[in-house]
Write a protein that holds these residues in place. Sequence first.
Motif, PDB file in Angstrom:
ATOM      1  N   ASP A  44       0.827  -1.218   0.000  1.00 17.29           N
ATOM      2  CA  ASP A  44       0.000   0.000   0.000  1.00 17.29           C
ATOM      3  C   ASP A  44       0.854   1.257   0.000  1.00 17.29           C
ATOM      4  O   ASP A  44       0.522   2.237  -0.672  1.00 17.29           O
ATOM      5  CB  ASP A  44      -0.942   0.009   1.209  1.00 17.29           C
ATOM      6  CG  ASP A  44      -2.042  -1.025   1.105  1.00 17.29           C
ATOM      7  OD1 ASP A  44      -2.260  -1.578   0.001  1.00 17.29           O
ATOM      8  OD2 ASP A  44      -2.691  -1.284   2.145  1.00 17.29           O
TER       9      ASP A  44
ATOM     10  N   ARG B 105       0.540   4.007  -2.802  1.00 19.36           N
ATOM     11  CA  ARG B 105       0.220   5.397  -2.423  1.00 19.36           C
ATOM     12  C   ARG B 105       1.243   6.382  -2.986  1.00 19.36           C
ATOM     13  O   ARG B 105       0.882   7.459  -3.434  1.00 19.36           O
ATOM     14  CB  ARG B 105       0.150   5.534  -0.902  1.00 19.36           C
ATOM     15  CG  ARG B 105      -1.170   5.169  -0.333  1.00 19.36           C
ATOM     16  CD  ARG B 105      -1.288   5.569   1.150  1.00 19.36           C
ATOM     17  NE  ARG B 105      -2.429   4.880   1.697  1.00 19.36           N
ATOM     18  CZ  ARG B 105      -2.391   3.678   2.271  1.00 19.36           C
ATOM     19  NH1 ARG B 105      -1.251   3.044   2.416  1.00 19.36           N
ATOM     20  NH2 ARG B 105      -3.489   3.119   2.714  1.00 19.36           N
TER      21      ARG B 105
ATOM     22  N   ALA C  37       0.542   6.691  -6.657  1.00 14.09           N
ATOM     23  CA  ALA C  37      -0.723   7.407  -6.847  1.00 14.09           C
ATOM     24  C   ALA C  37      -0.539   8.899  -6.574  1.00 14.09           C
ATOM     25  O   ALA C  37      -1.010   9.741  -7.357  1.00 14.09           O
ATOM     26  CB  ALA C  37      -1.806   6.828  -5.941  1.00 14.09           C
ATOM     27  N   ALA C  38       0.128   9.235  -5.493  1.00 13.43           N
ATOM     28  CA  ALA C  38       0.353  10.642  -5.163  1.00 13.43           C
ATOM     29  C   ALA C  38       1.150  11.334  -6.261  1.00 13.43           C
ATOM     30  O   ALA C  38       0.855  12.473  -6.634  1.00 13.43           O
ATOM     31  CB  ALA C  38       1.076  10.762  -3.826  1.00 13.43           C
TER      32      ALA C  38
ATOM     33  N   PHE D 127      -3.522  11.242  -7.773  1.00 10.43           N
ATOM     34  CA  PHE D 127      -4.791  10.705  -7.298  1.00 10.43           C
ATOM     35  C   PHE D 127      -4.588   9.984  -5.970  1.00 10.43           C
ATOM     36  O   PHE D 127      -3.472   9.674  -5.578  1.00 10.43           O
ATOM     37  CB  PHE D 127      -5.470   9.799  -8.334  1.00 10.43           C
ATOM     38  CG  PHE D 127      -4.713   8.552  -8.695  1.00 10.43           C
ATOM     39  CD1 PHE D 127      -4.913   7.369  -8.004  1.00 10.43           C
ATOM     40  CD2 PHE D 127      -3.820   8.553  -9.767  1.00 10.43           C
ATOM     41  CE1 PHE D 127      -4.231   6.221  -8.345  1.00 10.43           C
ATOM     42  CE2 PHE D 127      -3.134   7.402 -10.117  1.00 10.43           C
ATOM     43  CZ  PHE D 127      -3.332   6.233  -9.406  1.00 10.43           C
ATOM     44  N   GLU D 128      -5.699   9.749  -5.269  1.00 12.62           N
ATOM     45  CA  GLU D 128      -5.662   9.118  -3.963  1.00 12.62           C
ATOM     46  C   GLU D 128      -5.908   7.613  -4.101  1.00 12.62           C
ATOM     47  O   GLU D 128      -6.798   7.190  -4.832  1.00 12.62           O
ATOM     48  CB  GLU D 128      -6.731   9.730  -3.061  1.00 12.62           C
ATOM     49  CG  GLU D 128      -6.719   9.207  -1.659  1.00 12.62           C
ATOM     50  CD  GLU D 128      -7.790   9.846  -0.789  1.00 12.62           C
ATOM     51  OE1 GLU D 128      -7.836   9.502   0.393  1.00 12.62           O
ATOM     52  OE2 GLU D 128      -8.585  10.661  -1.299  1.00 12.62           O
ATOM     53  N   TYR D 129      -5.138   6.838  -3.396  1.00 12.38           N
ATOM     54  CA  TYR D 129      -5.306   5.390  -3.355  1.00 12.38           C
ATOM     55  C   TYR D 129      -6.265   5.067  -2.214  1.00 12.38           C
ATOM     56  O   TYR D 129      -5.999   5.377  -1.061  1.00 12.38           O
ATOM     57  CB  TYR D 129      -3.955   4.719  -3.149  1.00 12.38           C
ATOM     58  CG  TYR D 129      -4.008   3.241  -2.888  1.00 12.38           C
ATOM     59  CD1 TYR D 129      -4.532   2.373  -3.831  1.00 12.38           C
ATOM     60  CD2 TYR D 129      -3.508   2.710  -1.710  1.00 12.38           C
ATOM     61  CE1 TYR D 129      -4.566   1.003  -3.600  1.00 12.38           C
ATOM     62  CE2 TYR D 129      -3.532   1.338  -1.470  1.00 12.38           C
ATOM     63  CZ  TYR D 129      -4.064   0.500  -2.420  1.00 12.38           C
ATOM     64  OH  TYR D 129      -4.091  -0.848  -2.190  1.00 12.38           O
ATOM     65  N   ILE D 130      -7.386   4.446  -2.541  1.00 10.75           N
ATOM     66  CA  ILE D 130      -8.413   4.120  -1.555  1.00 10.75           C
ATOM     67  C   ILE D 130      -8.649   2.615  -1.586  1.00 10.75           C
ATOM     68  O   ILE D 130      -8.799   2.017  -2.650  1.00 10.75           O
ATOM     69  CB  ILE D 130      -9.726   4.870  -1.861  1.00 10.75           C
ATOM     70  CG1 ILE D 130      -9.480   6.378  -1.838  1.00 10.75           C
ATOM     71  CG2 ILE D 130     -10.813   4.476  -0.870  1.00 10.75           C
ATOM     72  CD1 ILE D 130     -10.640   7.194  -2.341  1.00 10.75           C
TER      73      ILE D 130
END
Length: 166
Positions: A121, A125, A128-129, A133-136
């Motif tokens: 994760d 993350r 993604a950052a 964008f945000e990793y959800i």
Amino acid sequence: RSLAADGIPFFAYGAGAELFGTGIALTDGSALDGFGVFPFSTVRVHEHRVGYVLVESAIGQLAGFEDNASLWHLASDAVAFGDLLAGNGNGDGKHEGVRVGESIATQIGGPVLPLNPALTDSLIRAVAARKGFEYITGDAHAELDRFAARARDVIVDNVKHVFSRI
């Protein structure tokens, strides 16, 4: 090196990670130049170290399996990825891997990413950052985390009961 300098996160494992270091001294006396992304050099050795490994890192406790025949020598300003709780790690009895920003080089296998969702994760993350964008995560992700936790528990329970050198 330019991608690393631009902040692109790298994840490198085992012999591949060694190539991302500064160089590798081989057992026959010859040497290979590394890519220079991570601040460590490798010395290949004849003794093969295998077994479970536990590491305390900034991400949390990680578990896996190591299978290597090398010693990693971190540069004086390098930051180890984590502190050894069990296993051989870099070969110094204290540390495992190296970390530069969001980039990680490690010898933890086992396979390390499915066994350690917090590590996976953190890498996702970081990417993604960088992409904006945000990793959800969701319920399915939580279920996979529970499976991984059970697998890590087996390693923790057996870490002292396996061979470590061949």
